[in-house]
Design a protein around this motif. Structure first.
Motif, PDB file in Angstrom:
ATOM      1  N   ALA A  53       0.845  -1.185   0.000  1.00  0.00           N
ATOM      2  CA  ALA A  53       0.000   0.000   0.000  1.00  0.00           C
ATOM      3  C   ALA A  53       0.888   1.245   0.000  1.00  0.00           C
ATOM      4  O   ALA A  53       1.591   1.517   0.961  1.00  0.00           O
ATOM      5  N   GLY A  54       0.844   2.008  -1.074  1.00  0.00           N
ATOM      6  CA  GLY A  54       1.745   3.144  -1.224  1.00  0.00           C
ATOM      7  C   GLY A  54       1.483   4.268  -0.247  1.00  0.00           C
ATOM      8  O   GLY A  54       2.419   4.915   0.226  1.00  0.00           O
ATOM      9  N   VAL A  55       0.212   4.528   0.076  1.00  0.00           N
ATOM     10  CA  VAL A  55      -0.110   5.677   0.921  1.00  0.00           C
ATOM     11  C   VAL A  55       0.509   5.504   2.306  1.00  0.00           C
ATOM     12  O   VAL A  55       1.161   6.415   2.832  1.00  0.00           O
ATOM     13  N   ALA A  56       0.326   4.334   2.907  1.00  0.00           N
ATOM     14  CA  ALA A  56       0.881   4.093   4.243  1.00  0.00           C
ATOM     15  C   ALA A  56       2.405   4.118   4.222  1.00  0.00           C
ATOM     16  O   ALA A  56       3.049   4.626   5.146  1.00  0.00           O
ATOM     17  N   GLU A  57       3.002   3.593   3.148  1.00  0.00           N
ATOM     18  CA  GLU A  57       4.466   3.564   3.064  1.00  0.00           C
ATOM     19  C   GLU A  57       5.038   4.975   2.912  1.00  0.00           C
ATOM     20  O   GLU A  57       6.040   5.322   3.532  1.00  0.00           O
ATOM     21  N   LEU A  58       4.406   5.784   2.082  1.00  0.00           N
ATOM     22  CA  LEU A  58       4.894   7.155   1.910  1.00  0.00           C
ATOM     23  C   LEU A  58       4.743   7.950   3.212  1.00  0.00           C
ATOM     24  O   LEU A  58       5.610   8.759   3.549  1.00  0.00           O
ATOM     25  N   ALA A  59       3.660   7.707   3.931  1.00  0.00           N
ATOM     26  CA  ALA A  59       3.461   8.387   5.206  1.00  0.00           C
ATOM     27  C   ALA A  59       4.563   8.051   6.189  1.00  0.00           C
ATOM     28  O   ALA A  59       5.038   8.904   6.943  1.00  0.00           O
ATOM     29  N   ALA A  60       5.002   6.787   6.182  1.00  0.00           N
ATOM     30  CA  ALA A  60       6.010   6.350   7.147  1.00  0.00           C
ATOM     31  C   ALA A  60       7.427   6.678   6.705  1.00  0.00           C
ATOM     32  O   ALA A  60       8.287   6.985   7.529  1.00  0.00           O
ATOM     33  N   GLU A  61       7.691   6.624   5.402  1.00  0.00           N
ATOM     34  CA  GLU A  61       9.066   6.711   4.922  1.00  0.00           C
ATOM     35  C   GLU A  61       9.279   7.788   3.869  1.00  0.00           C
ATOM     36  O   GLU A  61      10.208   7.712   3.074  1.00  0.00           O
ATOM     37  N   GLY A  62       8.418   8.787   3.850  1.00  0.00           N
ATOM     38  CA  GLY A  62       8.523   9.818   2.832  1.00  0.00           C
ATOM     39  C   GLY A  62       9.813  10.608   2.864  1.00  0.00           C
ATOM     40  O   GLY A  62      10.230  11.168   1.848  1.00  0.00           O
ATOM     41  N   ARG A  63      10.485  10.638   4.004  1.00  0.00           N
ATOM     42  CA  ARG A  63      11.726  11.415   4.113  1.00  0.00           C
ATOM     43  C   ARG A  63      12.792  10.931   3.128  1.00  0.00           C
ATOM     44  O   ARG A  63      13.682  11.696   2.748  1.00  0.00           O
ATOM     45  N   GLN A  64      12.708   9.676   2.709  1.00  0.00           N
ATOM     46  CA  GLN A  64      13.705   9.146   1.790  1.00  0.00           C
ATOM     47  C   GLN A  64      13.588   9.753   0.396  1.00  0.00           C
ATOM     48  O   GLN A  64      14.496   9.605  -0.415  1.00  0.00           O
ATOM     49  N   PHE A  65      12.471  10.428   0.135  1.00  0.00           N
ATOM     50  CA  PHE A  65      12.216  10.939  -1.216  1.00  0.00           C
ATOM     51  C   PHE A  65      12.132  12.457  -1.267  1.00  0.00           C
ATOM     52  O   PHE A  65      11.734  13.016  -2.282  1.00  0.00           O
ATOM     53  N   MET A  66      12.532  13.106  -0.177  1.00  0.00           N
ATOM     54  CA  MET A  66      12.406  14.555  -0.133  1.00  0.00           C
ATOM     55  C   MET A  66      13.310  15.256  -1.138  1.00  0.00           C
ATOM     56  O   MET A  66      13.003  16.363  -1.583  1.00  0.00           O
ATOM     57  N   ASP A  67      14.423  14.619  -1.511  1.00  0.00           N
ATOM     58  CA  ASP A  67      15.271  15.220  -2.551  1.00  0.00           C
ATOM     59  C   ASP A  67      14.488  15.440  -3.840  1.00  0.00           C
ATOM     60  O   ASP A  67      14.730  16.416  -4.569  1.00  0.00           O
ATOM     61  N   LEU A  68      13.559  14.545  -4.126  1.00  0.00           N
ATOM     62  CA  LEU A  68      12.810  14.625  -5.375  1.00  0.00           C
ATOM     63  C   LEU A  68      11.814  15.777  -5.379  1.00  0.00           C
ATOM     64  O   LEU A  68      11.359  16.197  -6.445  1.00  0.00           O
ATOM     65  N   THR A  69      11.469  16.291  -4.193  1.00  0.00           N
ATOM     66  CA  THR A  69      10.545  17.429  -4.163  1.00  0.00           C
ATOM     67  C   THR A  69      11.219  18.715  -4.647  1.00  0.00           C
ATOM     68  O   THR A  69      10.544  19.739  -4.800  1.00  0.00           O
ATOM     69  N   ASP A  70      12.520  18.660  -4.916  1.00  0.00           N
ATOM     70  CA  ASP A  70      13.178  19.813  -5.532  1.00  0.00           C
ATOM     71  C   ASP A  70      12.566  20.129  -6.895  1.00  0.00           C
ATOM     72  O   ASP A  70      12.620  21.274  -7.354  1.00  0.00           O
ATOM     73  N   GLY A  71      12.003  19.101  -7.554  1.00  0.00           N
ATOM     74  CA  GLY A  71      11.409  19.346  -8.865  1.00  0.00           C
ATOM     75  C   GLY A  71      10.040  18.731  -9.063  1.00  0.00           C
ATOM     76  O   GLY A  71       9.375  19.019 -10.054  1.00  0.00           O
ATOM     77  N   TYR A  72       9.609  17.871  -8.138  1.00  0.00           N
ATOM     78  CA  TYR A  72       8.368  17.134  -8.364  1.00  0.00           C
ATOM     79  C   TYR A  72       7.454  17.152  -7.148  1.00  0.00           C
ATOM     80  O   TYR A  72       7.917  17.207  -6.004  1.00  0.00           O
ATOM     81  N   ASP A  73       6.153  17.032  -7.431  1.00  0.00           N
ATOM     82  CA  ASP A  73       5.253  16.490  -6.434  1.00  0.00           C
ATOM     83  C   ASP A  73       5.564  14.989  -6.358  1.00  0.00           C
ATOM     84  O   ASP A  73       5.585  14.303  -7.395  1.00  0.00           O
ATOM     85  N   VAL A  74       5.829  14.475  -5.175  1.00  0.00           N
ATOM     86  CA  VAL A  74       6.107  13.045  -5.000  1.00  0.00           C
ATOM     87  C   VAL A  74       4.793  12.368  -4.648  1.00  0.00           C
ATOM     88  O   VAL A  74       4.200  12.638  -3.594  1.00  0.00           O
TER      89      VAL A  74
END
Length: 535
Positions: free
Chosen positions: A109-130
């Motif tokens: 389930a992506g929603v629960a995983e992103l809620a728990a581990e979203g910090r790993q993808f914060m670099d990508l918010t430099d250019g994207y909605d993740v």
């Protein structure tokens, strides 16, 4: 299976390979549903998500949630719809669109995983909605279930050696299990699988306002990404696939390779554990391996009661250990969990590795296709979805006569691959018996893709998706595939390799691709973390 992006336990995709397993190859369907001429889908492609705060006590305040509506059956879009749950972190830099994440499984389930581990993808918010989503049949998106006792039916399939001498009884149990899952999963079950999930992905892309799909998929998520590229080659933006899945090997073949990979990972864990005075198996490496096998067999003969009701068998233990072995970061936690089990009879820590849902297995499901509340996601959704999607993606269904003839040889082949994991993997293979044949689209049509360049990352020491699958899948996809060779260990590389993390970000953010065949070195080995060093 589920990519291990963190120290949180998660289910991973079943993986593997064997010459004997080729004997179970059967005929597939003549064509995938997605190949048929499609009626007007414009109303689905005109949607705009209504983003708002995510409901639930564990949801980050800066994460937003929404939904999109998709046809239940793309061949008959008027026959019903279902909602797909979305979540996102908004871009903090100059926005250039969205990047979609799939964490694997199938069944994650992506929603629960992103809620728990979203910090790993914060670099990508430099250019994207993740952005991520719960695929159809998963999480809040019409979750499938096998109901109360579904796990017991599955674990009883190969419960005793005597079952192999009574194949008709085994086949009857398999069909009962399939029927029970069908009763408890609702209308989504006949329309589950990667081909339809890929079509949902394109609806999501359009709803987000993106002309092209930018995507980062892990493990099973690489299968989804490859299928999307085959279905919508002109809509491919920047696709990165980490822990590359096979597109050609049957579930039978995958099961043997998965058992071999997990046995290797278990051997590595025991090498590590027996160097620690706190290892519950002592310091004799050879004896430790024998103790693990005896523990599994003992629990299969005499399962332990759990605090949650029901029982904890040796196969439950094997499943939990299998989840923990995908990341070395989990080894100290696994060591402590096994010590609690062996020394105190406490199953709670081990069960934490394999717990797949929030609520109880359910007897009722929504019939309107709407999102379910997070607390209503059935506890068995992860394993139920994993089985349903893998079976829907695989056209091989051996007949009862063929299974009866090959069963003992199959058991021997799986046990040879791994005395610990072999039976568990064989059970997962057999659980497709009694279900409809899956699509042949992936095996027959996902090849020679004429799309923008895609980045495929394979890890040399990956126990779930062997490196050879990266090479084979790249060759199959054709010139659009660019391979990055990660020399490290563990399942997937984005979160464990600084080099891979940087190269994937450079590709997604700036379109900078490494040369095909280039490599990342293994990260420096960390100092050993003993059971006394972590909480």
């Amino acid at each position: 299976m589920l990519a291990k992006l963190s120290t949180r336990p998660a289910v991973r995709r079943c993986a593997g390979a064997s010459a004997l397993a080729l004997a179970l190859l059967g005929a597939g369907l003549p064509a995938a549903a997605a190949d048929r001429p499609q009626p007007d889908l414009s109303r689905f492609y005109r949607q705009k998500p209504a983003w708002g705060a995510c409901e639930g006590p564990d949801m980050p305040k800066d994460m937003q949630c929404a939904k999109v509506t998709v046809p239940l059956d793309y061949a008959r879009p008027r026959a019903g719809t279902l909602d797909v749950a979305l979540a996102r972190y908004r871009a903090t830099g100059q926005r250039q669109g969205s990047v979609l994440l799939n964490f694997g499984g199938p069944g994650g389930a992506g929603v629960a995983e992103l809620a728990a581990e979203g910090r790993q993808f914060m670099d990508l918010t430099d250019g994207y909605d993740v952005v991520t989503f719960d695929p159809r049949g998963v999480g809040r998106s019409s979750p499938v279930s096998c109901g109360e006792g579904g796990d017991d039916l599955a674990s009883a399939v190969l419960g005793k050696e005597a079952d192999l001498s009574r194949p008709q009884e085994l086949l009857q149990r398999l069909r009962q299990a399939a029927d029970q899952c069908a009763r408890h999963s609702g209308p989504v079950l006949p329309h589950i699988g990667t081909v339809n999930a890929s079509r949902d992905l394109d609806v999501i892309r359009q709803a987000l306002g993106d002309d092209k799909l930018n995507y980062l998929g892990f493990s099973y998520g690489t299968r989804l990404g490859a299928v999307y590229a085959a279905q919508f080659p002109d809509k491919v933006g920047r696709l990165a696939l980490d822990g590359v899945d096979t597109l050609t090997e049957s579930l039978a073949e995958q099961g043997v390779a998965g058992a071999e990979g997990q046995q290797t990972a278990l051997d590595d864990f025991l090498d590590w554990c027996t160097k620690d005075i706190g290892c519950p198996f002592g310091q004799d490496r050879r004896a430790a391996g024998e103790q693990v096998l005896r523990l599994v067999r003992s629990l299969d003969e005499n399962p332990m009661p759990t605090d949650f009701g029901g029982s904890f068998s040796g196969q439950d233990l094997v499943g939990a250990i299998g989840q923990a072995l995908y990341s070395k970061e989990l080894w100290p936690s696994l060591e402590r969990a096994l010590a609690s089990l062996i020394e105190d009879g406490d199953t709670r820590r081990v069960l934490a590795f394999s717990t797949g849902g929030i609520g109880l297995p359910r007897d009722r499901y929504r019939t309107d296709g709407g999102l379910v509340d997070a607390q209503e996601v059935p506890a068995d959704n992860l394993p139920a979805a994993l089985m349903a999607i893998n079976c829907a993606d695989d056209p091989d269904r051996p007949t009862a006569a063929r299974l009866t003839k090959d069963l003992k040889d199959l058991r021997a082949a799986y046990d040879e691959a791994s005395p610990v994991f072999g039976r568990f993997r064989l059970t997962q293979l057999l659980m497709c018996y009694g279900r409809p044949r899956g699509t042949d689209f992936i095996r027959d049509r996902v090849k020679n893709v004429r799309s923008a360049k895609m980045l495929l990352i394979g890890t040399r020491g990956d126990p779930a998706t062997p490196y050879r699958w990266t090479v084979e899948t790249a060759r199959r996809l054709g010139p659009s595939a660019v391979v990055l060779d990660n020399k490290g260990e563990g399942h997937t590389a984005y979160s464990s390799s600084k080099c891979v993390h940087r190269k994937v970000n450079d590709f997604l953010l700036y379109g900078s691709l490494p040369a095909s065949g280039s490599s990342c070195p293994a990260d420096a080995t960390r100092e050993r973390v003993t059971s006394d060093d972590t909480g």
